[in-house]
Design an enzyme around this catalytic site. Structure first.
Site, short mmCIF file in Angstrom:
data_model
loop_
_atom_site.label_atom_id
_atom_site.label_comp_id
_atom_site.label_asym_id
_atom_site.label_seq_id
_atom_site.Cartn_x
_atom_site.Cartn_y
_atom_site.Cartn_z
NE ARG A 145 -2.15 -0.33 3.95
CZ ARG A 145 -1.70 -1.18 5.04
NH1 ARG A 145 -1.89 -2.38 4.89
NH2 ARG A 145 -1.05 -0.45 5.70
CG ASP A 190 -2.80 37.00 1.33
OD1 ASP A 190 -3.48 36.07 1.54
OD2 ASP A 190 -2.78 38.13 1.87
C1 LIG Z 1 -1.22 6.52 4.30
C2 LIG Z 1 -1.28 4.99 4.50
C3 LIG Z 1 -0.59 4.37 3.73
C4 LIG Z 1 0.62 4.81 2.85
O1 LIG Z 1 1.62 5.39 3.48
P1 LIG Z 1 3.10 6.00 2.79
O2 LIG Z 1 3.93 6.23 3.83
O3 LIG Z 1 2.47 7.32 2.18
O4 LIG Z 1 3.47 5.04 1.65
C5 LIG Z 1 -0.63 3.03 3.64
N1 LIG Z 1 -1.46 2.45 4.54
C6 LIG Z 1 -2.34 3.28 5.31
C7 LIG Z 1 -3.41 2.67 6.34
C8 LIG Z 1 -2.20 4.60 5.54
O5 LIG Z 1 -2.92 5.34 6.40
#
Ligand SMILES: *Cc1c(COP(=O)(O)O)cnc(C)c1O
Length: 388
Positions: free
Chosen positions: A233, A328
């Site tokens: 992920r 700004d």
């Molecule tokens: C944001 C998030 C990710 C991605 O994390 P990165 O450090 O940006 O790769 C993966 N899993 C969960 C649960 C997240 O909240």
């Protein structure tokens, strides 16, 4: 993709500050991440408006490059994807009681289940609808945030099994999240990995064998092969930004930063030595010099914290912000170099044309690159290049 689809206002479209988003870089990063992920599937995390890069254009680019999954925090984000025509697998994972789970189930949005109440509300919504909800059970292996605690995991498995038997849910995944993935040798990393394996084994012992076990964010995708399981992920690395110095810099990781933030000089003027600059006169000119006024400030997400420090490429050189960053606008001292109203200043970009990077701004703001890119405000217009 028109910028209107990303929610930019008409006023912003005419503004003097813009970000360029290189969608070819997004695609290249997704290809790179698929290569690193090996056998694991890839979920591109596109929460927070695609980390400030634009939810819909980024999601399309990620899909084009082979991201099988998209990940978001909020249901509203997942529903925006559906409204824009994305029909692929999407996981959303952050809810409060009373959310509209029925619509999410009807739209085939996968749901993270990180607490007993979530299972109850999701299963009830599925029953009312006469559908089966697709869920990913989340175990808290040590981050101490969302997810069912280890102590409550057996009860969650039991309750989930009941709902599977009733046809209310299908358990698609089992997952968790690291506290220290950007520090791959930290002892909590191995501990969380082992707890996750135990939690999966406990599920298997009661007959739950989900298709997807997933644990790895960007840092773990690169640094922890054992954490890749069936799906990774990554978020920040999709945008070409390193998850942290211990994992490696963007170039080492084979990533291309996608965002460039630029503006045009509003006013350039000669001033004498001893001139105070901006609120509080924290900067005073040492000699006669040229000051350039840039029309963006903390309302655009340029943290006031970077006053006197934030680097800008202007008139051929990198120079720090002079004095305080205002709501700004802020000022840069360009000395005796040529500079006129309308000249382009670059705050950050990939870094290969002398411009500072998102990492440089994160340092100047005492924060992490994640906060820099997600801070880019609504008054900044977005331009996309490199469409597939
Ligand atoms: C944001 C998030 C990710 C991605 O994390 P990165 O450090 O940006 O790769 C993966 N899993 C969960 C649960 C997240 O909240």
């Amino acid at each position: 993709m028109s910028s209107g689809a990303t929610g930019d206002s008409v006023a912003a479209a005419a503004g003097p500050t813009w970000i360029d988003i290189d969608l070819a870089a997004i695609r290249a990063n997704v290809h790179r991440l698929r290569e690193v992920a090996g056998q694991a599937e890839l979920m591109a995390v596109v929460k927070a408006d695609g980390y400030g890069h634009g939810l819909i254009p980024v999601s399309r680019a990620a899909r084009q490059a082979g991201a099988g999954w998209l990940g978001v925090a909020l249901l509203a984000e997942a529903r925006q994807l559906r409204a824009a025509g994305d029909q692929g697998p999407v996981l959303a994972w952050l809810f409060a009681p009373g959310e509209d789970f029925a619509t999410a189930i009807a739209e085939r949005i996968d749901l993270g289940v990180g607490a007993a109440w979530m299972l109850r509300e999701i299963a009830d919504a599925a029953r009312r609808l006469g559908r089966t909800a697709r869920v990913h059970l989340k175990v808290d292996t040590g981050l101490g945030r969302n997810g069912v605690s280890i102590a409550e995991w057996p009860a969650m498995l039991e309750a989930a099994t009941v709902e599977v038997d009733r046809g209310a849910i299908e358990i698609v995944g089992m997952w968790s999240h690291f506290a220290y993935a950007d520090s791959p040798t930290h002892p909590t990393v191995a501990a969380q990995l082992s707890r996750f394996n135990d939690a999966c084994a406990a599920a298997e012992a009661v007959g739950i064998r989900p298709q997807l076990r997933h644990l790895a964010n960007s840092a773990a995708t690169f640094a922890l092969p054992d954490a890749r399981f069936d799906l990774v992920r990554p978020g920040i690395s999709v945008y070409g930004i390193s998850p942290g110095p211990e994992v490696g810099n963007a170039a080492d990781l084979g990533l291309r930063p996608a965002m460039t933030l630029s503006t045009r000089v509003a006013v350039a003027k000669r001033v004498p030595a001893g001139s105070g600059v901006s609120y509080g006169h924290e900067y005073v000119t040492e000699r006669e010099t040229t000051l350039a006024l840039l029309p963006l400030g903390y309302a655009e997400g340029i943290h006031r914290r970077a006053s006197g420090r934030g680097p800008v490429l202007l008139a051929g050189r990198r120079r720090p912000v002079a004095g305080r960053i205002c709501m700004d606008q802020f000022v840069v001292d360009v000395g005796d170099d040529q500079c006129a109203a309308g000249d382009i200043a670059v705050l950050f970009g990939p870094g290969n044309h002398g411009e500072p990077t998102v990492d440089d701004w994160a340092d100047a703001c005492d924060t992490i690159p994640y906060e820099v890119v997600t801070s880019v405000g609504p008054r900044i217009r977005r331009q996309y290049s490199g469409e597939g």
